[in-house]
Design an enzyme around this catalytic site. Structure first.
Site, PDB file in Angstrom:
ATOM      1  CB  THR A 142      -0.917  -0.009   1.255  1.00  0.00           C
ATOM      2  OG1 THR A 142      -1.609  -1.246   1.277  1.00  0.00           O
ATOM      3  CG2 THR A 142      -1.905   1.126   1.248  1.00  0.00           C
TER       4      THR A 142
ATOM      5  CE  LYS B 244       2.030   1.881  12.061  1.00  0.00           C
ATOM      6  NZ  LYS B 244       0.885   2.186  11.290  1.00  0.00           N
TER       7      LYS B 244
ATOM      8  CD  GLU C 245       6.178  13.737   9.944  1.00  0.00           C
ATOM      9  OE1 GLU C 245       7.019  14.584  10.239  1.00  0.00           O
ATOM     10  OE2 GLU C 245       5.183  13.491  10.670  1.00  0.00           O
TER      11      GLU C 245
ATOM     12  N   GLY D 122     -12.355  -0.898   3.456  1.00  0.00           N
ATOM     13  CA  GLY D 122     -10.889  -0.863   3.432  1.00  0.00           C
ATOM     14  C   GLY D 122     -10.286  -0.057   4.575  1.00  0.00           C
TER      15      GLY D 122
ATOM     16  CE  LYS E 253      -0.637   4.904  13.957  1.00  0.00           C
ATOM     17  NZ  LYS E 253      -2.016   4.847  13.494  1.00  0.00           N
TER      18      LYS E 253
ATOM     19  N   GLY F 274      -3.495   5.107   4.992  1.00  0.00           N
ATOM     20  CA  GLY F 274      -3.776   5.082   3.553  1.00  0.00           C
ATOM     21  C   GLY F 274      -2.491   5.367   2.804  1.00  0.00           C
TER      22      GLY F 274
END
Ligand SMILES: NC(=O)c1ccc[n+]([C@@H]2O[C@H](COP(=O)([O-])OP(=O)(O)OC[C@H]3O[C@@H](n4cnc5c(N)ncnc54)[C@H](OP(=O)(O)O)[C@@H]3O)[C@@H](O)[C@H]2O)c1
Length: 433
Positions: free
Chosen positions: A13, A105, A129, A187, A205, A302
């Site tokens: 992805t 992460k 980032e 999704g 996170k 995404g």
């Protein structure tokens, strides 16, 4: 135009979206930076896999050495996920002096100690980032823009899947299972959504954000984690009656030298700005001692938003490679002494929402409130639903005043053993500024 060669580890992805961004916006990036980032090689697991994005098959490889040992490649983007072999590849690329960009992460939060200390010792470049908040520039904000501040707290809605589910439940009256199915169809949830639902993704996170906020590495296992997998529609509806909305919050807080780092569902007052963060959106509400409150909002996952973050790091990596500049700010170091300052959840104080399923008999409420009183837990409001035909137990919902978590656990344990109380007692903490 000078070219900078990039190796991608992973073409899923995020990897595909990075490839697409660098292809479509190459001219734009080159005009702004004076360098043309070029993807030289892409590591995948399966060369025969059908890929929705067309790519020259000569770029694909299953041999990591084609990237890690390639002297032409100066930037390695790790977009594979997982701990193994991603950790080994990142360390190997760094050892060879390559600049590394990662969206991982889980790896940084669980194994960051080794990676961050290597990067600090050798003054290397590691961009991450994309590991928190997808397209939201939260890492740079924490690391650079807010560097002058002592960070007092971060409250994040850090996971789009759970936020989507809670929004559907609250706004459409769906039960948890139906909202999860819908998230999967659209999704927004993985086939195995457990990392999201159990709060683990949010904990990864907040461990990284807390590390940047408090300037020492806080590994994942020091974060208190509770997910939304036990939240029921009835609790969202009761919360609304009291003027609250339920969200999964990722919180990092400093108070008098002690830290609270935790993920759990929480009731937040309807008028709080974070209640407007709906569906798959994420937000981070940060308070610094000088800047005051700021809110960063956007798509936290995404391919496209995450690729935007990866490419911002690629441009920083180019600066590092061509000028040697990596900024003054170091990466968070592991410091055992500072970890001792993290407050155990039992010592944290909250107001609470409780729901008991109890038999509708005289004296039940006084039995429950008697136990709460014994532990010094004072009730702020109560709702008791009247007798319902055919139903053995009815809900009693309470909001409390501020109380220590440890006392609440003892009291609820005792209450759950009462013969008039049926099923699990529900407890949700209340978040207030
Ligand atoms: N998806 C998101 O919205 C999102 C957002 C923020 C951060 N992230 C992070 O970004 C990273 C990538 O996520 P993703 O969703 O893009 O994953 P993904 O769609 O599952 O893609 C993973 C890619 O890595 C390759 N790969 C995995 N293990 C490999 C191995 N051992 N050797 C060689 N290639 C391997 C796979 O190869 P094949 O294609 O051959 O299977 C695939 O191309 C993760 O760390 C994730 O946490 C993702």
């Amino acid at each position: 135009m000078k070219q900078i060669k990039i190796g991608l580890l992973g073409f899923g992805t995020v990897g595909q979206a990075v490839y697409k961004l660098l292809t479509e916006n190459a001219k734009n990036i080159a005009e702004r930076t004076g360098f043309l980032p070029v993807i030289e090689k892409v590591l995948v697991r399966d060369l025969k896999k059908k890929r929705s994005l067309p790519i020259d098959s000569k770029l694909l490889t299953t041999d990591p050495e084609d990237i890690l040992e390639n002297k032409e490649i100066s930037i390695v983007c790790e977009l594979m996920g997982g701990i193994k072999p991603a950790e080994e590849y990142i360390l190997s690329a760094l050892e060879k002096g390559k600049a590394v960009v990662t969206a991982n992460k889980a790896l940084l939060s669980e194994k960051g100690e080794k990676v961050f200390s290597l990067v600090n010792e050798r003054r290397l470049y590691l961009g991450f980032e994309a590991s928190v908040g997808g397209g939201i520039p939260i890492i740079k904000t924490m690391k650079e823009a807010l560097v002058g501040n002592k960070i007092k707290r971060i409250v994040g809605i850090a996971n789009g899947t759970t936020n989507y589910i809670l929004t559907q439940m609250l706004e459409k009256g769906m039960d948890f299972a139906k909202a999860l199915r819908l998230a999967q169809e659209k999704g927004f949830a993985e086939a195995d959504p457990s990392l999201d639902l159990k709060g683990i993704d949010s904990a990864h996170k907040i461990s990284l954000l807390a590390s940047l906020a408090f300037n020492f590495f806080i590994p994942f296992d020091r974060v208190y984690v509770e997910g939304i997998d036990k939240i029921e529609l009835i609790d969202l509806e009761f919360a609304r009656q009291f003027g609250y909305v339920v969200k999964l919050l990722a919180i990092a807080k400093e108070n008098k030298g002690k830290y609270e780092i935790r993920v759990h569902p929480a009731l937040i007052p309807e008028k709080h700005i974070l209640t407007s963060v709906r569906y798959n959106y994420n937000a981070f509400y940060i308070q610094g001692d000088f800047v005051g409150d700021i809110l960063l909002y956007g798509l936290g996952a995404g391919g496209a938003p995450t690729a935007s973050a990866v490419v911002s790091d690629i441009v920083d990596a180019i600066e590092f490679l061509t000028t040697g500049k990596r900024g003054l700010i170091s990466y968070p170091q592991y410091e055992e002494k500072k970890l001792e300052r993290i407050r155990p959840i039992e010592d944290c104080e909250f107001r609470y929402y409780f729901r008991f399923q109890a038999l509708d008999k005289p004296g039940v409420l006084s039995k429950i409130s008697g136990i709460l009183g014994k532990y010094g837990i004072s009730i702020a409001s109560v709702v008791q639903i009247g007798r319902q035909k055919g139903k053995g137990a009815v809900p009693i919902v309470m909001l409390t005043h501020e109380t220590k978590e440890g006392l609440v656990s003892k009291a609820l344990n005792e209450i759950s053993k009462l013969d008039v109380v049926k099923g699990e007692v529900k407890k949700i903490r209340i978040f207030e500024e």
